[in-house]
Scaffold this motif. Structure first.
Motif, short mmCIF file in Angstrom:
data_model
loop_
_atom_site.label_atom_id
_atom_site.label_comp_id
_atom_site.label_asym_id
_atom_site.label_seq_id
_atom_site.Cartn_x
_atom_site.Cartn_y
_atom_site.Cartn_z
N UNK A 193 0.83 -1.21 0.00
CA UNK A 193 0.00 0.00 0.00
C UNK A 193 0.86 1.26 0.00
N UNK A 194 2.11 1.14 0.46
CA UNK A 194 3.03 2.27 0.48
C UNK A 194 3.65 2.55 -0.89
N UNK A 195 3.42 1.67 -1.86
CA UNK A 195 4.03 1.81 -3.18
C UNK A 195 3.08 2.43 -4.20
N UNK A 196 1.83 2.68 -3.80
CA UNK A 196 0.86 3.31 -4.69
C UNK A 196 0.44 4.63 -4.05
N UNK A 197 0.89 5.73 -4.61
CA UNK A 197 0.61 7.05 -4.06
C UNK A 197 0.67 8.09 -5.17
N UNK A 198 0.10 9.26 -4.91
CA UNK A 198 0.10 10.33 -5.90
C UNK A 198 1.28 11.26 -5.65
N UNK A 199 2.24 11.32 -6.55
CA UNK A 199 3.41 12.21 -6.36
C UNK A 199 2.99 13.68 -6.36
N UNK A 200 3.86 14.52 -5.89
CA UNK A 200 3.62 15.96 -5.91
C UNK A 200 3.61 16.47 -7.36
N UNK A 201 2.79 17.51 -7.66
CA UNK A 201 2.72 18.04 -9.04
C UNK A 201 4.09 18.38 -9.63
N UNK A 202 4.99 18.92 -8.81
CA UNK A 202 6.32 19.28 -9.30
C UNK A 202 7.07 18.03 -9.75
N UNK A 203 6.95 16.95 -8.98
CA UNK A 203 7.63 15.70 -9.33
C UNK A 203 7.04 15.10 -10.61
N UNK A 204 5.73 15.22 -10.78
CA UNK A 204 5.08 14.71 -11.99
C UNK A 204 5.59 15.46 -13.22
N UNK A 205 5.70 16.80 -13.10
CA UNK A 205 6.16 17.61 -14.23
C UNK A 205 7.61 17.30 -14.59
#
Length: 345
Positions: A144-156
């Motif tokens: 469950x710790x491996x599925x998360x939403x990264x921060x917008x900056x990290x996504x970009x």
């Protein structure tokens, strides 16, 4: 049940796992299933039993060697992360050994029958079934710790080239997939899980990934009859997304636009097509571009289907249905450990 609040920390110096370690850790499990020497009335009879035990031990060792040498094939676990088996056992509060993790991952990846796995590892079928269910709970708690939403900056920072020009604000691509299950005996559950689209009883999941293919959201399972609008509302997806986010979806999600606008989230989807109305050149081009970007979530779902237990038309046995949320979460975590779906440029 496993305590879901357990926190796992990344191991700096992972321990190497050997077949000998696994055999030693599962000695107690295997001893209950191996032939007993009691009751031998002659040296010949005792010798035959000893020979049988050696054959069983050799068969088990061969299977463990295969699993450890090719973990991606047999367990769905990349070889560079084989040390995670030892790490999970060490950090778990449940009384398990490495074999619990191996047979659980093997069942999810290969979906072999219990009889075959029982023969391969010399474990009684009853014991094996209990080991798999316990292992699934432990693995679900860990992954469950491996599925998360990264921060917008990290996504970009990790945007593929095709998104950088006009779609740099896209944080998530969403879609649904369904898993076929055995027909429930309860008539109410039959109705709730009946999928008109699949013409079978299914459990439906909402999945989301970042533009580069990292699974950033997976919902709980809902009966196959649930609509896309309802599953978005119930899954808490909107609370996961950041304000001003842009999500990419198919035409079928047009009804969720009102929900998203209330949270200042923009929905990007192909223009609707109406009977008797011809699309303009601009709408046709927009549909083509969005479809080419949406293909990445389909590739993610294709990876989910590589795990045979979740394969299309692989009907999940009723005993695993209560554990299906954990199984899907485990698979999503394992996929995030694999290589990128979209090549970096």
């Amino acid at each position: 049940m496993v305590d879901k609040s357990t926190n796992y920390k990344t191991r700096k110096q992972p321990a190497n796992i050997t077949t000998t370690d696994i055999l030693q850790s599962s000695q107690e499990t295997s001893s209950a299933a191996t032939p007993s020497l009691f009751g031998c009335t002659s040296e010949t009879e005792e010798s035959s039993v000893c020979d049988a035990r050696r054959v069983v031990s050799k068969t088990k060792k061969i299977m463990l060697d295969l699993v450890i040498n090719k973990p991606r094939m047999y367990l769905g676990l990349p070889k560079q992360y084989i040390w995670l088996i030892d790490h999970i056992v060490e950090k778990s509060t449940a009384k398990i050994d490495n074999l619990h993790i191996i047979v659980s991952l093997l069942k999810i990846k290969q979906n072999d029958s219990l009889e075959r796995i029982s023969d391969q590892f010399n474990i009684s079928r009853t014991k094996l079934s209990s080991m798999i269910l316990t292992g699934i709970e432990v693995l679900g708690n860990f992954f469950q710790n491996f599925v998360y939403c990264p921060q917008p900056k990290q996504i970009k920072e990790n945007l593929p080239l095709v998104f950088k020009i006009r779609y740099s604000d896209v944080q998530m691509i969403i879609d649904c997939f369904e898993i076929q299950i055995s027909k429930p005996s309860n008539p109410l559950k039959q109705a709730q899980t009946w999928s008109q689209y699949k013409s079978s009883n299914t459990v439906k999941y909402l999945i989301g990934c970042t533009p580069n293919g990292f699974i950033s959201f997976i919902s709980k399972g809902y009966g196959g009859r649930i609509s896309d609008k309802a599953i978005v509302a119930k899954s808490d997806l909107i609370n996961v997304l950041k304000p001003n986010a842009v999500i990419l979806a198919d035409r079928g999600f047009k009804e969720i636009e009102t929900q998203l606008n209330a949270r200042n989230i923009k929905l990007l989807r192909p223009p609707s097509v109406y009977t008797g109305t011809k699309q303009t050149t601009r709408e046709a081009l927009q549909s083509k571009v969005i479809a080419s970007l949406r293909v990445h979530i389909e590739r993610v779902i294709r990876r989910v289907r590589e795990y045979t237990l979740l394969k299309p038309h692989s009907v999940v046995n009723y005993k695993y249905v209560p554990y299906l949320d954990e199984i899907v979460l485990i698979v999503c975590g394992l996929i995030n450990l694999q290589g990128e779906i979209i090549k970096s440029y």
